[in-house]
Write an enzyme that holds these catalytic residues in place. Structure first.
Site, mmCIF file in Angstrom:
data_model
loop_
_atom_site.group_PDB
_atom_site.id
_atom_site.type_symbol
_atom_site.label_atom_id
_atom_site.label_comp_id
_atom_site.label_asym_id
_atom_site.label_seq_id
_atom_site.Cartn_x
_atom_site.Cartn_y
_atom_site.Cartn_z
ATOM 1 N N VAL A 260 -57.933 -31.246 22.258
ATOM 2 C CA VAL A 260 -58.387 -31.316 20.868
ATOM 3 C C VAL A 260 -57.443 -32.191 20.049
ATOM 4 C CG1 VAL A 260 -58.832 -29.976 18.765
ATOM 5 C CG2 VAL A 260 -59.536 -29.073 20.992
ATOM 6 N N CYS A 261 -56.161 -32.134 20.341
ATOM 7 C CA CYS A 261 -55.154 -32.821 19.528
ATOM 8 C C CYS A 261 -55.404 -34.320 19.368
ATOM 9 C CB CYS A 261 -53.759 -32.562 20.079
ATOM 10 S SG CYS A 261 -53.262 -30.822 19.988
ATOM 11 N N PRO A 262 -55.724 -35.067 20.447
ATOM 12 C CA PRO A 262 -55.928 -36.498 20.229
ATOM 13 C C PRO A 262 -57.110 -36.809 19.321
ATOM 14 C CG PRO A 262 -56.510 -35.895 22.482
ATOM 15 C CD PRO A 262 -55.798 -34.730 21.874
ATOM 16 N N GLU B 115 -57.893 -35.186 16.669
ATOM 17 C CA GLU B 115 -57.388 -35.053 15.307
ATOM 18 C C GLU B 115 -56.484 -36.223 14.931
ATOM 19 O OE1 GLU B 115 -57.307 -30.527 13.969
ATOM 20 O OE2 GLU B 115 -55.607 -31.048 15.227
ATOM 21 N N LEU B 116 -55.578 -36.592 15.838
ATOM 22 C CA LEU B 116 -54.643 -37.669 15.511
ATOM 23 C C LEU B 116 -55.373 -38.992 15.313
ATOM 24 C CD1 LEU B 116 -52.668 -35.410 16.609
ATOM 25 C CD2 LEU B 116 -51.130 -37.304 17.119
#
Length: 211
Positions: free
Chosen positions: A50-52, A54-55
């Protein structure tokens, strides 16, 4: 933990990666005092799923933040070397190549603890060893910090729940509208819509207009 809203954002000085290429050892949010509002957001870990999304989503809207005079800064519990490696991994391989805003290294987890977003908690076991209860990563916390260093907005999501970058922009617009015009922003307000004076009469007039 007591809410940070209306209080000075916790201070820190740590390593970070700038522009996706340069590692510095003394990064601090103090550099923005008196100059820029700051969106300071936490994500759990580098090289995850999920993190990439968002970034990259923040990078895709970076021009919207910049034209509002807002600095975007990300942070996780990874080291600056891990950030650098992820920043140099192509997007089609799960990396975040192309992200240019600063990524702060919170390897000690002290910053996450200060901002109240650390998912795990450290406590001594029966033998006196410090162990982590829960995940030793940051929840998806986001903080809007004004030019005076005061936290004006925060939202904290659990690990599986990605955030809305458009909502972060909306809240920036609301704060800046209030600071410029002295009008408060009602439910579902967005830039260009009617705000209202902070009086009973102002609220009554606003509600009557919505019917």
């Amino acid at each position: 933990m007591r809410s940070l809203i209306g209080r000075q954002a916790p201070k820190f000085k740590t390593a970070a990666v700038l522009n996706g290429t340069e590692i510095v050892q003394d990064f601090s949010l103090d550099q923005y005092l008196g100059k820029k509002d700051v969106i300071f957001f936490f994500y759990p870990m580098d090289f995850t799923f999920v993190c990439p999304t968002e970034l990259h989503a923040f990078q895709d809207k970076i021009d919207e933040f910049e034209k509002r005079g807002v600095a975007v800064v990300g942070c996780s519990v990874d080291s600056e070397q891990s950030h650098w490696a992820w920043l140099n991994t192509p997007k089609n391989q799960g990396g975040i190549q192309g992200v240019k805003y600063p990524l702060v290294a919170d390897f000690s987890k002290e910053i996450s603890e200060k901002f109240g977003v650390l998912a795990g908690k450290y406590a001594p076991d029966a033998e006196g060893n410090w162990v982590c209860e829960g995940a030793p990563v940051a929840y998806r916390g986001l903080f809007l910090i004004d030019k005076k260093g005061v936290v004006r907005h925060c939202v904290i999501n659990d690990l599986p729940l990605g955030r809305s970058v458009d909502e972060a922009i909306r809240v920036v617009d609301a704060l800046q509208h209030f600071e410029e015009f002295g009008e408060v922003c009602p439910a579902n307000w967005s830039k260009g819509k009617t705000a209202l004076k902070d009086t009973h009469e102002g609220v009554a007039n606003y509600l009557s207009e919505q019917k």
